[in-house]
Design a protein around this motif. Sequence first.
Motif, PDB file in Angstrom:
ATOM      1  N   GLN A 289     -25.531 -28.776  22.931  1.00  8.00           N
ATOM      2  CA  GLN A 289     -26.534 -27.849  22.408  1.00  8.00           C
ATOM      3  C   GLN A 289     -26.497 -27.792  20.880  1.00  8.00           C
ATOM      4  OE1 GLN A 289     -28.985 -26.528  23.810  1.00  8.00           O
ATOM      5  NE2 GLN A 289     -28.564 -25.303  25.608  1.00  8.00           N
ATOM      6  N   SER A 290     -25.315 -27.973  20.304  1.00  9.29           N
ATOM      7  CA  SER A 290     -25.187 -27.871  18.847  1.00  9.29           C
ATOM      8  C   SER A 290     -25.412 -29.207  18.141  1.00  9.29           C
ATOM      9  CB  SER A 290     -23.792 -27.350  18.486  1.00  9.29           C
ATOM     10  OG  SER A 290     -22.784 -28.288  18.856  1.00  9.29           O
ATOM     11  N   PHE A 291     -25.842 -30.203  18.902  1.00 10.46           N
ATOM     12  CA  PHE A 291     -26.067 -31.524  18.307  1.00 10.46           C
ATOM     13  C   PHE A 291     -27.145 -31.438  17.231  1.00 10.46           C
ATOM     14  CE2 PHE A 291     -28.440 -35.549  18.305  1.00 10.46           C
ATOM     15  CZ  PHE A 291     -27.430 -36.413  17.921  1.00 10.46           C
ATOM     16  N   ASN A 292     -26.880 -32.048  16.086  1.00 15.41           N
ATOM     17  CA  ASN A 292     -27.824 -32.045  14.974  1.00 15.41           C
ATOM     18  C   ASN A 292     -28.890 -33.118  15.213  1.00 15.41           C
ATOM     19  OD1 ASN A 292     -29.196 -32.081  12.576  1.00 15.41           O
ATOM     20  ND2 ASN A 292     -27.409 -32.416  11.277  1.00 15.41           N
ATOM     21  N   ALA A 293     -30.134 -32.670  15.420  1.00 13.47           N
ATOM     22  CA  ALA A 293     -31.213 -33.600  15.762  1.00 13.47           C
ATOM     23  C   ALA A 293     -31.823 -34.271  14.535  1.00 13.47           C
ATOM     24  CB  ALA A 293     -32.303 -32.867  16.537  1.00 13.47           C
ATOM     25  N   GLU A 294     -31.295 -34.004  13.335  1.00 10.56           N
ATOM     26  CA  GLU A 294     -31.851 -34.647  12.149  1.00 10.56           C
ATOM     27  C   GLU A 294     -31.577 -36.152  12.163  1.00 10.56           C
ATOM     28  OE1 GLU A 294     -30.275 -32.528   8.796  1.00 10.56           O
ATOM     29  OE2 GLU A 294     -31.997 -31.171   8.756  1.00 10.56           O
ATOM     30  N   ILE A 295     -32.407 -36.890  11.436  1.00  9.28           N
ATOM     31  CA  ILE A 295     -32.317 -38.354  11.451  1.00  9.28           C
ATOM     32  C   ILE A 295     -31.070 -38.811  10.696  1.00  9.28           C
ATOM     33  CG2 ILE A 295     -33.522 -40.495  10.887  1.00  9.28           C
ATOM     34  CD1 ILE A 295     -36.074 -38.793  10.597  1.00  9.28           C
TER      35      ILE A 295
END
Length: 706
Positions: A336-342
Amino acid sequence: MLIPVGVGVGVTSVSLGMVRAMERNGVNVNFFKPIAQPKTREKGAERSTAIIRQASNIIPPEPFTQAYAENLISANQIDDLLEGIVARFNSATSGAEIVVVEGLVPTSESPYATNVNYGIAKALDADMVFVTNPGSDTSQQLKERMEIACNNFGGLKNKRIIGCIINKVGAPIDEHEITRPDLTEMFDNKSDHSTNLEVLQMFGKSPLRILGCVPWNAPLVAPRARDLANHLNATIINEGDMDTRLGRVTFCARSIPNMVEHFNAGSLLVTSGDRSDVIVSACLAAMNGVKIGALLLTGGYQPEPQVLKLCEGAFATGLPVMLINSNTWQTSLALQSFNAEIPVDDSQRIELVQDYVAGHIDKHWIESLTAISARARRLSPPAFRYQLTEMARNANKRIVLPEGEEPRTIAAAAICAERGIARPVLLGNPEVIQRIASQQGVVLGESVEIFNPVEIQGKYVAPMVELRKGKGLTEVVAKEQLEDNVVLGTMMLANDEVDGLVSGAVNTTANTIRPPLQLIKTAPGYNLVSSIFFMLLPDQVLVYGDCAINPDPSAEQLADIAIQSAESAVAFGIEPRVAMISYSTGSSGSGSDVEKVREATKIAKERRPELIIDGPLQYDAAIMENVAKSKAPNSPVAGKATVFIFPDLNTGNTTYKAVQRSADLISIGPMLQGMAKPVNDLSRGALVDDIVYTIALTAIQAGQSK
């Protein structure tokens, strides 16, 4: 200047899209992030600057560090900060027609962002574009938010405020109004979150012109297996293909029969490391062609050696297997805390985001920004690729792909259909094609046609016998030859049932070209078939011919190749200045090879007096202005050639590969010229994108030949 209104609006993605939209229009564009704004625990180069540098040939200026800026702001020396920003801007972006400037995000750690952004905009005399996202706002609330933003920057009377871009329309948000996809929404494009359709009413209510409206696109946040491994600090049991995209997550806590349906292409399967039944089942699926994204084992349980031995066949298919110490619940929280930024190094995802966002920015506005520029433009690689897809869409042609059961070809067909590049026709067993597509996670829409060769071969026997009656072709031999899908596809082309043919991912060049030469033949006025490559240099696109077909052309044939290549350049928006390449320039050299080039130049000039052509020229004299001034000062081509014609296949093929590999650039081709109907050959090592662009080339040729 792009000014973010709020946190999490995706200003980096919008910056990428803006730069790409400018490049598509042939603009000399640069990028500047005046002040770095790293995330917590983020190290290394400033993200936006690093991504732009990675994704293009732009060399943006370095931003000032956040610490440096905050020291000056706290010391009430903001004027010194702005002076430094202007100096760096002027010194590093002087050659650009347009510069995209990315403002600071107003966060709790950066309460000064709005004032500093306004100061930067005024200091650079920049037009201002606000970037926002709708969140859970109604159109009325969003309108009011934009009015407040305008008031912070001088109000609507400020002529430098020219509009806004609404990003992440329909994105899932959490209770804190932050874009936060849950596990399903983050990894599965079938999510049921609101699409914010009401935001479209903003077009009638907005106090500003809406310059772009970018819908949320879940696949664009799909991470690679390596990104998740880094985030979880996982131990790698089997590396496999760590660049595999993870499209969804399945927690394997049930019995095998109740989970098999979730063993899909791109799935991240999460299970306890002691669930040998799940591990073996996943590996069986991988060995049967299902492209599972990755296997994540929890609890710190190392699989038994005998189980790993049993799975070696699956590991060889490229299945990544990772191990972490946390339990399943802790793992779900970590995901859930995964950073979805490129990530800066994810070039594929960067490219997708750039093209996607650029496609949702107002084209008329982009064109209006560049309309007053009088500079003679070179066609940049992004502009060329964009032009290819747009021209192919407008052509709307039906392209047959004889290698219909080949996985890369199937994936390329799906992409072409989805983007409207062409209407692909796959030849092969429909059940096999659908199975391979499913294993790859590829969806073949209605625009992809599939024909079973066995069912249609019979209808082409008589027409083929008629076409080859001068060569004594019999029905028996015709039936036998039509079992080759390239021959079958060529007959479909000969009968005008399709508009072009692309082959070569499996077949050799000879197998691809021989049937069309026999059944379709060359175009009127041409005596041979030749080829060109489009070489995508950092700042322009060049044409190389012939690097694939004719081993040792005569002077007459070389003139044909030069004329064909010049016509192809014009067809694809490249102004042809043709250099006939040799090992000597002008009259400085002698020998049969030089004489052939000299004679070919003469013949081409006689046949096409309007053509800008010169030769013989050495390669450096043809492409470098400083060399041209000394070796060929009076040449209309030297130093500015765009079309390079090589004297033989040995020279051409060697040069194109040396330039491509040494400069690490993209080449598109070979594209065949001189055929009565468009047929193109692929390299057997072609990537999916290579096939897509070759299909686009073929569709464009078909449209132009009509």
